[in-house]
Design a protein around this motif. Structure first.
Motif, PDB file in Angstrom:
ATOM      1  N   ARG A 140       7.236  -3.792   6.023  1.00 35.35           N
ATOM      2  CA  ARG A 140       7.450  -2.351   6.079  1.00 35.35           C
ATOM      3  C   ARG A 140       6.199  -1.708   6.655  1.00 35.35           C
ATOM      4  N   ASP A 141       6.402  -0.771   7.594  1.00 31.55           N
ATOM      5  CA  ASP A 141       5.303  -0.099   8.270  1.00 31.55           C
ATOM      6  C   ASP A 141       5.560   1.411   8.245  1.00 31.55           C
ATOM      7  N   GLY A 171       3.204   7.906   5.351  1.00 31.56           N
ATOM      8  CA  GLY A 171       3.265   7.889   3.887  1.00 31.56           C
ATOM      9  C   GLY A 171       4.510   8.520   3.310  1.00 31.56           C
ATOM     10  N   LYS A 172       5.541   8.723   4.126  1.00 31.15           N
ATOM     11  CA  LYS A 172       6.755   9.387   3.647  1.00 31.15           C
ATOM     12  C   LYS A 172       7.823   8.407   3.167  1.00 31.15           C
ATOM     13  N   GLY A 173       7.453   7.158   2.947  1.00 30.18           N
ATOM     14  CA  GLY A 173       8.419   6.186   2.446  1.00 30.18           C
ATOM     15  C   GLY A 173       8.674   6.370   0.959  1.00 30.18           C
ATOM     16  N   PHE A 174       9.676   5.689   0.475  1.00 30.09           N
ATOM     17  CA  PHE A 174       9.967   5.693  -0.957  1.00 30.09           C
ATOM     18  C   PHE A 174       9.234   4.521  -1.586  1.00 30.09           C
ATOM     19  N   GLU A 197       3.671   0.531   3.033  1.00 29.96           N
ATOM     20  CA  GLU A 197       3.393  -0.641   3.867  1.00 29.96           C
ATOM     21  C   GLU A 197       3.481  -1.863   2.973  1.00 29.96           C
ATOM     22  N   VAL A 198       4.169  -2.902   3.443  1.00 26.97           N
ATOM     23  CA  VAL A 198       4.307  -4.140   2.667  1.00 26.97           C
ATOM     24  C   VAL A 198       4.126  -5.316   3.617  1.00 26.97           C
ATOM     25  N   MET A 199       3.271  -6.263   3.231  1.00 26.73           N
ATOM     26  CA  MET A 199       3.037  -7.473   4.017  1.00 26.73           C
ATOM     27  C   MET A 199       3.229  -8.689   3.122  1.00 26.73           C
ATOM     28  N   VAL A 231       0.855  -1.177   0.000  1.00 30.41           N
ATOM     29  CA  VAL A 231       0.000   0.000   0.000  1.00 30.41           C
ATOM     30  C   VAL A 231       0.898   1.237   0.000  1.00 30.41           C
ATOM     31  N   LYS A 232       0.478   2.247  -0.745  1.00 27.96           N
ATOM     32  CA  LYS A 232       1.216   3.516  -0.737  1.00 27.96           C
ATOM     33  C   LYS A 232       0.228   4.664  -0.722  1.00 27.96           C
ATOM     34  N   TRP A 233       0.710   5.816  -0.258  1.00 27.65           N
ATOM     35  CA  TRP A 233      -0.059   7.041  -0.263  1.00 27.65           C
ATOM     36  C   TRP A 233       0.914   8.195  -0.094  1.00 27.65           C
TER      37      TRP A 233
END
Length: 178
Positions: free
Chosen positions: A65-66, A70-73, A77-79, A16-18
């Motif tokens: 990844r948590d 939403g400031k990740g590259f 979020e990854v499951m 998921v991204k935002w």
């Protein structure tokens, strides 16, 4: 024996991204939530739930990844679900995305550029932008059902839940959908 052409779904990644909230506004926090259901109660209470930087008791479902803002590259979020390793007592796994409500009510309409990707290896099984559930505070995004002893089947579909905080969502996300 499992036929090489008909192995079913074995290991999937949900991402998921935002985009971050505008400066001066509270951060938006989306969370991937996965719930397992037993063969004796496939639509009952979840046997266990994985979310918020956790992993399943047997290590088959884990949050890689948590993000809280939403400031990740790329994907925030990854499951990963290793369905092929799940014990035979589990018949279903339902995965959803919930919006944290700690800074006030938020639905998908207030999330900037949300995205979802579900894939097995490099094969994309589903992609979505939550456009069909804009008024919802949480949504189921995938269902995996065990057929026979070793084969898992993927059922795509986005189903929104209104006025649901992450804790309540984890309890009701596996209920039958109309």
């Amino acid at each position: 024996m499992v036929n090489g052409l008909n192995k079913g779904i074995r290991k999937v990644e949900l991402a998921v991204k935002w985009d971050p909230s505008p400066s001066g506004t509270p951060a938006t926090d989306l969370d991937i939530v996965a719930a397992t259901y037993s063969t004796s109660a496939p639509y009952g209470e979840p046997a266990y739930v994985v979310y918020f930087d956790r992993r399943s008791p047997d290590g088959t479902i884990f949050l890689n990844r948590d993000s809280t803002d939403g400031k990740g590259f790329g994907w925030d979020e990854v499951m990963t679900l290793e369905l092929y390793r799940l014990d035979q007592r589990y018949a279903r796994v339902v995965v959803g995305v919930a919006i944290q409500q700690s800074t006030g009510p938020k639905s998908f309409v207030s999330v900037l550029n949300p995205g979802l990707r579900i894939r097995e290896g490099y094969n994309v099984l589903a992609q979505d932008d939550f456009g069909s559930v804009l008024g919802s505070t949480a949504a189921t995004v995938a269902e995996f059902v065990r057929e026979g002893d070793d084969k898992w089947v993927f059922h795509p579909g986005i189903h929104g839940f209104d006025d649901t905080d992450p804790t309540t969502f984890a309890r009701v996300m596996g209920s039958p959908q109309d």
